[in-house]
Motif scaffolding. Structure first.
Motif, short mmCIF file in Angstrom:
data_model
loop_
_atom_site.label_atom_id
_atom_site.label_comp_id
_atom_site.label_asym_id
_atom_site.label_seq_id
_atom_site.Cartn_x
_atom_site.Cartn_y
_atom_site.Cartn_z
N VAL A 204 0.83 -1.20 0.00
CA VAL A 204 0.00 0.00 0.00
C VAL A 204 0.87 1.25 0.00
CG1 VAL A 204 -1.59 1.34 1.43
CG2 VAL A 204 -2.01 -1.09 1.05
N ASN A 205 1.92 1.24 0.78
CA ASN A 205 2.82 2.39 0.82
C ASN A 205 3.47 2.65 -0.53
OD1 ASN A 205 4.50 4.40 2.43
ND2 ASN A 205 6.10 3.10 1.59
N GLN A 207 2.35 1.64 -3.52
CA GLN A 207 1.34 2.04 -4.50
C GLN A 207 0.85 3.46 -4.24
OE1 GLN A 207 -1.31 -1.18 -3.77
NE2 GLN A 207 -0.16 -2.64 -5.05
N ALA A 208 0.77 3.85 -2.97
CA ALA A 208 0.39 5.23 -2.67
C ALA A 208 1.45 6.21 -3.18
CB ALA A 208 0.19 5.39 -1.16
N ALA A 211 0.88 6.49 -6.88
CA ALA A 211 -0.29 7.33 -7.18
C ALA A 211 0.01 8.81 -6.94
CB ALA A 211 -1.46 6.87 -6.31
N HIS A 212 0.70 9.10 -5.89
CA HIS A 212 1.04 10.49 -5.60
C HIS A 212 1.95 11.07 -6.69
CE1 HIS A 212 3.40 13.74 -3.68
NE2 HIS A 212 2.24 14.02 -3.06
N LEU A 226 -4.50 3.62 -7.35
CA LEU A 226 -5.46 3.69 -6.25
C LEU A 226 -6.35 2.45 -6.21
CD1 LEU A 226 -6.52 7.45 -6.48
CD2 LEU A 226 -5.07 6.38 -4.75
N ILE A 229 -4.42 -0.11 -4.52
CA ILE A 229 -4.43 0.13 -3.08
C ILE A 229 -5.71 -0.40 -2.47
CG2 ILE A 229 -4.55 1.94 -1.31
CD1 ILE A 229 -2.64 3.58 -3.02
N SER A 233 -5.69 -3.41 0.20
CA SER A 233 -6.23 -3.21 1.55
C SER A 233 -7.37 -4.19 1.81
CB SER A 233 -6.71 -1.77 1.71
OG SER A 233 -7.72 -1.46 0.75
#
Length: 387
Positions: A204-205, A207-208, A211-212, A226, A229, A233
């Motif tokens: 998740v970290n 992929q975030a 995305a950012h 996203l 993510i 999750s």
């Protein structure tokens, strides 16, 4: 009742000695009076000798063997002063019984045999004649019976004590074993939670971050990140729900929603790392076939943790997973080209967990830097339980 009396006797030995002396006198007085009356002998001498022979019993708890010797001497005095009176060595019987109860078997029988020999010789010396032979030989029976009774009581007491100690030891062992099982189960669940949380949170970290990075330049790819993510999750929640369900024990027979992960889920696992930016290759060798569930779960978790560490801590761009199925073992090798400059050092729990997983499956695991750079995790898991 007997055990209660013994406890009382151990708490008040002096009072117990007094009671034993009174009992000895109570038994000996009628015998002495009767024999003295029948044979027309002086009662005062007979009673004095009886009293003298019973007095040492007042300190029998403190000095059991000297007291036995003193009663034997008193009995010899009785033979010398009243040879015509048929007397029973009642004080000797009490003393030898206590020696057998309070000492070991060898000591008690040595003391008893010595006392019997002295009394027999004294009887033959002071009361000779064939008509007194049965009376003299009877001393052997009295002393032997006293030693045998005391030895039997002491042996029974020791046997009961060993049974009690064995039961207490079994109870302590049972509690320790139960505590050990609880601890092992807690460690196993903690290991599962660590693997699940570390893996999915790492993805998740990553992929975030993707995305950012793409949100302004490439919204379409950012949207896909996203979505990943969201899927990651959701998968993390499902695995956490299944793992936490182990704590409840599922008394109602409810089955977990997701099956135990195995090597069939390996492609999806590798894809999740690829989407997070890590290039992962897979090589398989050996015959295809169904492996034991414990082996598959252990292999899956080891690969998952190794790749999580690679992505999180090693600063690697590529990793390779090799699986080799042999006749007796499954060999797992995970290598990467990392330089150790990833997201910082970990706590070490993941590495400990991999070693524990391999041992719990009956296998071995080794991990360390590669000579040419990068890191290598190597595990061998048996395909059959070791008997």
């Amino acid at each position: 009742m007997i055990e209660r009396y013994r406890d009382w006797q151990r708490m008040r030995p002096a009072l117990a000695d007094v009671i034993a002396t009174l009992i000895c006198l109570a038994i000996g007085v009628p015998i002495a009076l009767t024999t003295a009356y029948q044979q027309h002998k002086r009662v005062s001498v007979t009673m004095a000798v009886l009293l003298l022979s019973c007095l040492p019993l007042l300190v029998r708890s403190r000095w059991p063997i000297p007291v036995a010797a003193a009663t034997v001497l008193a009995c010899e005095l009785s033979f010398a002063l009243t040879p015509a009176v048929a007397s029973t060595p009642i004080s000797v019987i009490f003393a030898l019984y206590w020696v057998a109860v309070t000492t070991d078997r060898a000591t008690s029988w040595r003391t008893g045999c010595a006392s019997a020999a002295v009394l027999l010789l004294s009887g033959l010396l002071f009361r000779p004649g064939v008509e007194r032979l049965a009376e003299n030989l009877g001393v052997l029976g009295w002393t032997g019976a006293a030693i045998a009774l005391g030895d039997a009581l002491r042996s029974r007491r020791e046997l009961l004590l060993s049974y009690r100690e064995r039961a207490e030891r079994a109870e302590r062992t049972k509690e320790a074993e139960a505590q050990k099982r609880v601890t092992e189960e807690r460690i196993r669940i903690a290991r599962e939670l660590h693997d699940v949380v570390a893996h999915h949170i790492t993805l998740v970290n990553a992929q975030a971050g993707v995305a950012h990075h793409l949100m302004r330049r490439d919204p379409e790819h950012a949207y896909q990140a996203l979505e990943r993510i969201r899927d990651t999750s959701r998968a993390a929640l499902d695995e956490l729900r299944a793992t936490v369900g182990l704590l409840r024990g599922r008394d109602d027979g409810e089955e977990p929603r997701e099956p135990t992960p195995g090597l069939a889920d390996l492609p999806a696992l590798l894809d999740s790392f690829r989407h997070a930016g890590l290039t992962v290759g897979l090589e398989r060798g050996g015959p295809d076939g169904e492996l034991p569930q414990l082996t598959e779960l252990t292999a899956y978790r080891i690969i998952q943790e190794a790749l999580t560490n690679t992505h999180k801590h090693a600063g690697a761009g590529a990793a390779l997973v090799r699986l080799e199925t042999g006749a007796a073992a499954l060999t797992i090798t995970v290598t990467d080209d990392g330089n150790g400059r990833g997201g910082g050092p970990g706590t070490g729990h993941g590495m400990i967990g991999m070693h524990e997983r391999a041992r719990s499956a009956g296998g071995t695991l080794s991990a360390g830097p590669r000579p040419g750079g990068g890191f290598r995790v190597h595990a061998e898991l048996p395909l059959r339980p070791k008997g």
